[in-house]
Design an enzyme around this catalytic site. Structure first.
Site, PDB file in Angstrom:
ATOM      1  N   ASP A   1      -1.472 -20.819 -27.081  1.00  0.00           N
ATOM      2  CA  ASP A   1      -2.625 -20.645 -27.963  1.00  0.00           C
ATOM      3  C   ASP A   1      -2.745 -21.763 -28.981  1.00  0.00           C
ATOM      4  O   ASP A   1      -3.846 -22.199 -29.316  1.00  0.00           O
ATOM      5  CB  ASP A   1      -2.499 -19.318 -28.715  1.00  0.00           C
ATOM      6  CG  ASP A   1      -2.981 -18.139 -27.893  1.00  0.00           C
ATOM      7  OD1 ASP A   1      -3.866 -17.420 -28.362  1.00  0.00           O
ATOM      8  OD2 ASP A   1      -2.459 -17.938 -26.779  1.00  0.00           O
TER       9      ASP A   1
ATOM     10  N   GLY B   1     -19.072 -29.924 -24.286  1.00  0.00           N
ATOM     11  CA  GLY B   1     -18.918 -30.379 -25.657  1.00  0.00           C
ATOM     12  C   GLY B   1     -19.413 -29.363 -26.667  1.00  0.00           C
ATOM     13  O   GLY B   1     -19.254 -28.148 -26.489  1.00  0.00           O
TER      14      GLY B   1
ATOM     15  N   ASP C   1     -10.352 -22.043 -30.912  1.00  0.00           N
ATOM     16  CA  ASP C   1      -9.704 -22.036 -32.222  1.00  0.00           C
ATOM     17  C   ASP C   1      -9.296 -23.453 -32.627  1.00  0.00           C
ATOM     18  O   ASP C   1      -9.422 -23.834 -33.798  1.00  0.00           O
ATOM     19  CB  ASP C   1      -8.466 -21.141 -32.188  1.00  0.00           C
ATOM     20  CG  ASP C   1      -8.796 -19.706 -31.815  1.00  0.00           C
ATOM     21  OD1 ASP C   1      -9.918 -19.258 -32.120  1.00  0.00           O
ATOM     22  OD2 ASP C   1      -7.938 -19.048 -31.205  1.00  0.00           O
TER      23      ASP C   1
END
Length: 318
Positions: free
Chosen positions: A296, A233, A260
């Site tokens: 991605d 986490g 990201d």
């Protein structure tokens, strides 16, 4: 504009096995800053990506993809003297993918101060500037451009989010530390893995325990220190204390882009005015979507999809 992301984006080729054996490859785009931009745009935020691509078909693919995802690319530039960067993903084992970069001398590595200035042009300043530690590692010009963006953000009263994203193939720990430590006074939200935090502190000011490192960074003026812990986490440290959020349980398919995606979710909730707990929870959710999807940014959820992980195993949504 809610968020301005500034940095390198490349064309990505994904193979289905060892490159030396040939075969087909899927073509897409990739870059930490643009991944975050797409994640935020899908969540309904107004986002601009600024950077440089070559004056080539690969650069057109980058800009076209970002525009299609609702990202403003008016601050981007085309460099006629350099190509768009390229990276190749080579799956070798179910849990191991090799990445090959072809970015030396690329348009993204030649970002200049003028590109940073152009990124802020046109209308009111953004609420948040998002940077990573990848683009400044590409060379002196790109580093100067990022530092100019930091100073402009400070002048304009724009919050700064920095994701350390250390890449050992681009620069050493010593090089990264020398740059990132100078950046800390400009950073409001620092995102890093636990082993990246020492890069932001001098050796004599870097405690060995994670909470101590976070407190040291808060003492330097960073408002929030958000530590990504992978399958465990994430934990956020603020002046109010420490808060942990466990990872969401999903079937892992591809971990590329998960960090990201987490940043996009965290910043999305920050922009919504949510508290730290909800920011962590949304970041954990968007990160889980990334882990459960290939690519991605391709699996990034829309705002309406955020609750899908609560539907249960094998659910059919009608």
């Amino acid at each position: 504009m809610d968020v301005l992301t500034f940095g390198e984006t490349m064309v990505a080729l994904r193979g289905d096995g060892p490159l030396k054996l040939g075969g087909s490859m899927a073509v897409s785009v990739a870059g930490a800053e643009s991944n975050v931009a797409i994640g935020l745009a899908r969540l309904g935020h107004a986002v601009r990506w600024a950077g440089a691509v070559g004056d080539d078909e690969a650069g057109e693919l980058v800009l076209r993809t970002l525009r299609a995802e609702g990202v403003d690319v008016s601050g981007a530039s085309r460099d006629a003297g350099a190509p768009t960067g390229l990276l190749l993903f080579e799956p070798r084992l179910p849990e191991v993918t090799r990445v090959h970069y072809y970015r030396a001398g690329s348009a993204g590595s030649r970002l200049g101060v003028d590109a940073a200035e152009r990124a802020f042009a046109g209308g009111a300043p953004p609420r948040v500037l998002h940077l990573t530690g990848i683009t400044p590692a590409l060379g002196a010009s790109a580093r100067a451009a990022c530092e100019h963006a930091l100073r402009r953000a400070r002048e304009l009263g724009v919050q700064v989010c920095l994701d350390v994203n250390f890449r050992s193939r681009l620069w050493s720990h010593e090089e990264a530390g020398a740059v990132l430590r100078e950046w800390m006074p400009y950073v409001d939200v620092l995102v890093a893995s636990d082993d990246e935090l020492p890069l932001c502190l001098t050796a004599d000011a870097a405690p060995t325990e994670l909470p101590g490192r976070a407190r040291a960074l808060l003492g330097l003026g960073v408002r929030e220190v958000v530590v990504k812990l992978g399958a465990r986490g994430a934990t956020a440290y603020t002046e109010s204390g420490e808060l942990h959020c466990p990872a969401r349980t999903v079937r892992a398919v591809d971990a590329v882009g998960a960090g990201d995606a987490f940043v996009a979710g965290y910043l999305s909730a920050l922009l919504d005015g949510a508290g730290v707990a909800e920011r962590l929870e949304r970041g954990a959710t968007t990160g889980a979507f990334a882990v459960a999807s290939r690519g991605d940014w391709e699996g990034a959820p829309t705002r309406g999809e955020l609750g899908m992980l609560d539907a249960g195993d094998g659910a059919v949504l009608r």
